[in-house]
Design a protein around this motif. Sequence first.
Motif: not given
Length: 428
Positions: A140-145
């Motif tokens: 989730r963090v990687s996709r948001l970034a």
Amino acid sequence: MNEDFLSLLDLQQRILAAKRPIEVAFLAVNLAHTLIPYRQAALWGRADGVIAVSGAATVESGSPYLLWLGQVFRHLSNLSIPTALTAAALPAGLTEQWSDWLPVHALGLPMDGETLLYARDEAFAEQEIALLAHLASLVRVSRLALLPRATLSQRLKAADGRRTRIGAIAALAVALFPVTGSVLAPADSVPAHPIIVRAPLDGVVDHIAVQPNDSVSEGQPLFELDATQLTGRLDVARQQWATAEAEYRQAAQAMVFDGKAKAQVAILAGKAEEKAADVRLLESQLARISVKSPRAGVVVFDDPTDWIGKPVAVGEKVMAVADEKDTEIDAWVAVADVGEVTAGARLTMFLNTAPLSPVHATVRSIAYEASARPDSTIVHRVRASLADPADRPRLGLKGTARIDGDAVPLVWWLFRKPLATIRQYVGF
């Protein structure tokens, strides 16, 4: 535990090195098995629906599986913590189809607007749930970034006149940049030169001696027709032959004393020979009711119980014998995309079992007439020969084929399908 930690570090490094959100989604559903074993995985977003599924290069949103999976995810959208799931957790309308699409056990991982699902036959242990929950947070963090921070219109408004003109020119250049047009289609590995095994005569299949995908040797029995009718006809023919022979011998003896009997000898001799020919024909047919393999290879046919007791006509196909490694690619292109496919085009097949090791082939033929598949889609059949004979996938493997076409402007590649859809409804 050390192996799990190393697998987690390797997967984490791959996710952090991704350049686009869809790459992160692909890694989450396809490579997490190096950390925790599972059979199926999928990623869903509240805004985008099903984003990625394991074993597939693209998401066909109209398939029955994805339509059902989207309903399941919408039901699970309120999850707040990692939750182990079974069919009992769903409404009755969704529970009935669980066994058709998913294994017994599943694990839902909420990710702030997105949900990650893993499924397998065994229940997930607490340690496995903790590792997958950590992976979901990282995804989730990687996709948001990787999501864009501002829209194109906002960027254009913030730019001055000179930068706006440069941006417009760059956009035009990008729109006209030539790219290779391509289409995606489901594909199978099929026999390239199968030998068709047909019914040798009219009859009823009595026994199937092999199972689908069995390895057979040359001369090994494959199936046998019912001999009851032929046996009865042969017994009657033999009796008629014996009777004709007796009449002939009687006339041959009588012609010594009776001139009239001499005229009947030739007729009775011909009749006896006719009955003998009938016997020989039936004996040859009886010898052919047991069908043997014409070569060594793998037997290709459907469920044997569908054939036992089924009437067959002479020449009717019952099964085929093929070399397991002598294969080619059989792809099914949608009617809307078949115009982009030409003979001699390059085809790349991504196997479901090895999506990162593509197989290359060349389109050999394209069916001019569309046909219906078991999933009710109307498609054109495309056959492709493998480019490297040494790199042939095993018979029966499935995957997704990408067929490359001619070079077209990027804007045409992006908007061809929307324009075709609009024209169907508007009429110009």
